[in-house]
Write an enzyme that holds these catalytic residues in place. Structure first.
Site, mmCIF file in Angstrom:
data_model
loop_
_atom_site.group_PDB
_atom_site.id
_atom_site.type_symbol
_atom_site.label_atom_id
_atom_site.label_comp_id
_atom_site.label_asym_id
_atom_site.label_seq_id
_atom_site.Cartn_x
_atom_site.Cartn_y
_atom_site.Cartn_z
ATOM 1 N N ASP A 94 -1.234 -1.309 -4.040
ATOM 2 C CA ASP A 94 -1.126 -1.842 -4.751
ATOM 3 C C ASP A 94 -0.859 -3.609 -5.126
ATOM 4 O O ASP A 94 0.355 -3.274 -4.462
ATOM 5 C CB ASP A 94 -0.230 -1.646 -6.690
ATOM 6 C CG ASP A 94 -1.026 0.099 -6.671
ATOM 7 O OD1 ASP A 94 -2.511 0.786 -5.928
ATOM 8 O OD2 ASP A 94 -0.499 0.724 -6.770
HETATM 9 N N1 URA Z 1 1.018 4.778 -3.783
HETATM 10 C C1 URA Z 1 0.314 3.879 -5.240
HETATM 11 O O1 URA Z 1 0.130 4.484 -6.117
HETATM 12 N N2 URA Z 1 0.318 2.849 -4.392
HETATM 13 C C2 URA Z 1 0.527 1.754 -4.265
HETATM 14 O O2 URA Z 1 0.698 0.903 -3.620
HETATM 15 C C3 URA Z 1 0.548 3.356 -2.561
HETATM 16 C C4 URA Z 1 0.699 4.464 -2.778
#
Ligand code: URA
Length: 223
Positions: A94
Site C-alpha cells: 500500500d
Molecule cells: N497488507 C496490507 O494490508 N498492506 C500492505 O501493504 C501489505 C500487506
C-alpha cells in the site's frame, strides 16, 4: 556490422535509447569493452534480463499506475522503466506501507513469487491504534479467520506481540490489504505498517528510499 546491430538492440532493450540512437552511440565510441565488461559512457552496463531489485520503500509511493500519487518506479533510474522485458514490482505494498519491496523483469520468477501457491513467509511490523487484547495470535493462527467479502478462510498466520500496540505478523498469502484487514477483523486498526522480510530476505542496513540488486545466491534463496 551485424554484431553492432545486435549490440544496439541489446542496449535498446536495457533502456539506454532507441536502436537508432544506440547504433549512433556505438559508432561514436560511447560503448567500450567486451563481453561482461561492456561499458556505456565509461560506466558498467546495467544488469542483463533476469535482475531482481530489493527496495526499502518509503511511505507515500504507490506500486500501481492506477493509484494517485508518486510511483515506486520513480525511485529507480528512469532507464529501468524502458527495459524490455519490463520491470515489475513483485506484488504490491500500500502507498503508506514501508519496507521490503522486490522488483524483477523475470516473468517466471514474478509469477512464482506472487502465485497463491507460493508459501514464502512475509513478515510485517504493525503499529496499532489500540492496545492488543491477547486473543489476536490465536485468531490469526486458527486457519478459520474469514475476511469480509471473501469465501475462503485465511491460512494460519503467526503473530508475535512486541509491545502494547505493536506486533510482528508473518503471513504466507498476499491477499488485498491482508494485514490491515486481519487487524480490522480483530477489532483493531493498523496505523503504520512495515514489511521487514520477504522469505529469507531482510532489509539489512539499506536506508529508506534506496535499492540494491540481489545477488545470484539471494535470488536462488527465493526457491
Ligand atoms: N497488507 C496490507 O494490508 N498492506 C500492505 O501493504 C501489505 C500487506
Amino acid at each position: 556490422m551485424k554484431e553492432d546491430r545486435q549490440l544496439a538492440k541489446y542496449l535498446a532493450h536495457l533502456g539506454y535509447g532507441s536502436r537508432r540512437e544506440m547504433e549512433a552511440a556505438i559508432r561514436r565510441g560511447r560503448v567500450t569493452g567486451q563481453g561482461e565488461d561492456l561499458r556505456f559512457d565509461g560506466e558498467p552496463l546495467d544488469p542483463p534480463p533476469g535482475m531482481v531489485i530489493l527496495m526499502n520503500k518509503p511511505a507515500g509511493f504507490t506500486c500501481s499506475r492506477a493509484d494517485q500519487g508518486r510511483l515506486v518506479y520513480e525511485l529507480l533510474p528512469p532507464r529501468f522503466l524502458l527495459r524490455d522485458p519490463p520491470l515489475s514490482s513483485v506484488g504490491r505494498l500500500d502507498a503508506d506501507t514501508t519496507g521490503l519491496l522486490l522488483f524483477t523483469d523475470d516473468g517466471k520468477l514474478l509469477h512464482r513469487l506472487i502465485s497463491p501457491k507460493s508459501d514464502l513467509p512475509k513478515t510485517y511490523e504493525a503499529t496499532l491504534a489500540r492496545p492488543l487484547e491477547g486473543h489476536e495470535a490465536d485468531l490469526f493462527a486458527s486457519g478459520t479467520l474469514m475476511l469480509r467479502g471473501e469465501d475462503k478462510p485465511l491460512l494460519p498466520a503467526q503473530l508475535e506481540v512486541t509491545g502494547e500496540r505493536t506486533a510482528r505478523l508473518t503471513i504466507t498469502e498476499g491477499r488485498y490489504h491482508q494485514v490491515r484487514r486481519m487487524f480490522a477483523a480483530a477489532g483493531n486498526h493498523v496505523e503504520a505498517l512495515h514489511r521487514a522480510a520477504f522469505g529469507p530476505l531482510t532489509l539489512g542496513d539499506l536506508p529508506e528510499g534506496e535499492w540494491r540488486l540481489l545477488t545470484a545466491e539471494e535470488v536462488a534463496s527465493l526457491g
